[in-house]
Design an enzyme around this catalytic site. Structure first.
Site, PDB file in Angstrom:
ATOM      1  N   SER A  37       1.364   5.437   2.504  1.00  0.00           N
ATOM      2  CA  SER A  37       2.614   5.621   3.233  1.00  0.00           C
ATOM      3  C   SER A  37       3.278   4.304   3.631  1.00  0.00           C
ATOM      4  O   SER A  37       4.491   4.269   3.803  1.00  0.00           O
ATOM      5  CB  SER A  37       2.367   6.450   4.498  1.00  0.00           C
ATOM      6  OG  SER A  37       1.903   7.718   4.150  1.00  0.00           O
ATOM      7  N   SER A  77       4.917   5.416   8.074  1.00  0.00           N
ATOM      8  CA  SER A  77       6.246   5.791   7.552  1.00  0.00           C
ATOM      9  C   SER A  77       7.369   5.437   8.519  1.00  0.00           C
ATOM     10  O   SER A  77       8.316   4.756   8.132  1.00  0.00           O
ATOM     11  CB  SER A  77       6.302   7.271   7.191  1.00  0.00           C
ATOM     12  OG  SER A  77       5.146   7.667   6.527  1.00  0.00           O
TER      13      SER A  77
HETATM   14 ZN   LIG Z   1      -1.929   9.991   3.491  1.00  0.00          ZN
END
Ligand SMILES: [Zn+2]
Ligand SMILES: *[C@@H]1O[C@H](CO)[C@@H](O)[C@H](O)[C@H]1NC(C)=O
Ligand SMILES: *[C@@H]1O[C@H](CO)[C@@H](O)[C@H](O)[C@H]1NC(C)=O
Length: 521
Positions: A114, A177
């Site tokens: 991510s 993220s």
């Molecule tokens: Zn993951």
């Protein structure tokens, strides 16, 4: 649909006397049904007009780990929760007119994570696995190599251009993220100062929570991650046995509130509900010490849902006449559900995520708002195995495996669903429970990401630029271009369409009424 014919199938293997019933709507038996449906889709496609205006607002929806198999399975689940067979159901994201595929590898790894991927789609530059907001010249964990290799997020550029900006997530707001929106870190795990390595401390690298407060002024921050903001002597308000995680004694929430007008901090649903967007310009809401709970397990009285957080964010941010940039991530929990080998959690999260996308469409206009839905990476999750139409997406196959046992149609390529010794038998009662882990052939305590491409769904101004198979970092470039942000300030696009004046569908209606009245003369 009044007349459902019940077709009764007998299992291919007769070893067990079990019958599978499935319902197929009678109309699907006729060619005309499929021809008409396709004709309507064709008509819609012929009427898709690219919107070449500037985007005033941008909403980027990130389904962490939401690969195409997850989208398909969530679509079926959504339909089945509504009492349909499910395959024919549409998710809100399915209705977006423009799609592309995104190649998710990071500079150093075939299988991405991510952090590296968020750097690509939020900052426009591919990076290394585990690193945030830096080029691939920064090896993971090397603080010294951060300096001079920072890359700037679209959120940052939107703020510079005078837009309001926000982050809404069901993970901790310092998670990989969301944090590529504001942080530069050689390691995604440097959440608080107590996570920094001696090398990082020696070379002056700051933790991600510190950067959340000090790098860019973010107008709305909603999610989890309380513990990284408070000192290790500060008791958590919700869980008295917890304390903060900071060794430096700082109260980063107080820091964040400093010098801001009409700014609020909330940590529970009641405080959150009391926030009036009309007189709140800055809002930070941290509802759990780490990640928020799975939607399936959310304490509705304590924590707002993703949709509720997003709605509040849009109402605060959209007061800015120059527009806004909003990052919405559900699905930290989609990813975590899959890592745990628990498809039910991942799929329910995806359905909730789609509901948020639908709600956003009601609060904004497609005329001036570019909406993009994508995933950072996929998972080794798939669904198959002789499942009849309408079969529960969390159910079992209608045939037995070669070992004469049932198997779930949803399975993982690896992960904690592995069982030593002979394969356990399974039935739908077992496989439908929240904690059930689908079987996997390779033992790993955490199921892995997958290397397959993920989809990009887009609508609104310049969304037609999402086409073909693209590198993941292309996403940030399209968004920046559509909103004429750095380095595309000279994008030469006409100003944002004035949403709210007259909606095109209303115009169409008015015109057809006019035509009708002319014809009837
Ligand atoms: Zn993951
Ligand atoms: C809390 O932070 C202090 C430094 O301010 C440190 O000495 C101590 O070990 C920390 N306590 C815990 C439990 O981490
Ligand atoms: C499913 O399997 C469990 C465990 O073997 C068993 O207790 C239960 O009765 C089964 N349920 C059905 C509907 O077959």
């Amino acid at each position: 649909m009044a007349s459902h014919h019940k077709l009764v199938f007998t299992g291919l293997l007769i070893s067990i006397s079990m019958q599978w019933t499935l319902s197929i709507s009678e109309e699907e038996l006729h060619a005309s049904y499929w021809n008409n449906k396709a004709r309507q889709a064709l008509h819609t496609a012929l009427n898709v007009q690219p919107n070449i205006h500037q985007a005033k607002n941008i909403i980027l929806f990130l389904g962490d780990g939401m690969g195409v198999p997850t989208v398909t399975a969530a679509r079926i689940l959504k339909g089945q929760l509504a009492g349909e067979s499910g395959e024919e159901t549409s998710l809100v994201m399915d209705t977006f007119p423009h799609l592309a595929l995104s190649k998710t590898y990071t500079v150093d790894q075939q299988m991405p994570d991510s952090a590296g991927t968020a750097t690509a789609f939020l900052c426009g530059v591919k990076a290394n696995y585990g690193t945030l907001g830096v080029t691939a010249a920064t090896p993971r964990g090397n603080c010294r190599a951060v300096y001079g290799n920072e890359v700037t997020s679209v959120l940052n550029r939107a703020k510079k251009a005078g837009k309001s900006v926000g982050i809404v997530t069901t993970t901790r707001v310092q998670h990989a993220s969301p944090s590529a929106n504001y942080a530069h870190s050689a390691d995604r795990n440097w959440y608080s100062d107590s996570d920094l390595t001696p090398e990082a401390i020696q070379n002056g690298c700051r933790d991600i929570a510190y950067q959340l407060v000090h790098n860019i002024e973010i107008d709305v921050i909603l999610g989890g991650g309380r513990q990284y903001m408070f000192s290790n002597t500060t008791q958590d308000p919700e869980y008295p046995t917890y304390t903060g995680d900071r060794d430096d004694g700082q109260n980063l929430v107080a820091e964040w509130l400093k010098n801001k007008k009409n700014a609020k901090y909330v940590w529970n649903k009641a405080e959150f509900d009391a926030i009036n967007p009309a007189n709140t310009d800055f809002l930070i809401g941290l509802f759990e010490p780490k990640d928020c709970r799975y939607e399936l397990e959310r304490h509705a009285s304590m924590d707002p849902s993703l949709t509720e957080m997003m709605e509040k964010a849009i109402k605060i941010l959209s007061k800015n006449p120059k527009g806004f940039y909003l990052f919405v991530e559900d699905t930290g929990r989609i990813d975590h559900g899959h890592h745990g080998g628990r498809a039910k959690k991942a799929l329910y999260e995806t359905v909730e995520f789609d509901r948020a996308i639908g709600r956003a469409a009601e609060l904004t206009s497609e005329l001036d708002t570019l909406s993009v839905v994508t995933a950072d990476h996929s998972h080794v999750f798939t669904v198959g195995g002789y499942s009849a139409r309408g079969n529960s997406v969390l159910g079992v196959s209608r045939v037995l495996a070669d070992d004469q046992k049932h198997f779930t149609t949803a399975v993982y390529g690896n992960g904690p669903g592995y069982r030593e010794g002979t394969r356990p038998d399974v039935n739908e009662t077992i496989s439908s429970t929240n904690e059930y882990r689908q079987q996997a052939p390779v033992p790993l305590d955490s199921e892995t990401h997958s290397i397959e491409d993920v989809a990009i769904f887009a609508k609104g101004p310049m969304s037609h630029l999402f086409h073909g198979v693209q590198e993941q970092n292309y996403i940030a470039h399209v968004i920046a271009y559509a909103a004429c942000l750095e380095p595309y300030e000279n994008c030469d696009l006409p100003p944002p369409d004035r949403a709210g004046s007259i909606h095109p569908s209303l115009l169409l209606l008015l015109m057809s009424l006019l035509l009708l009245s002319l014809c009837s003369v």
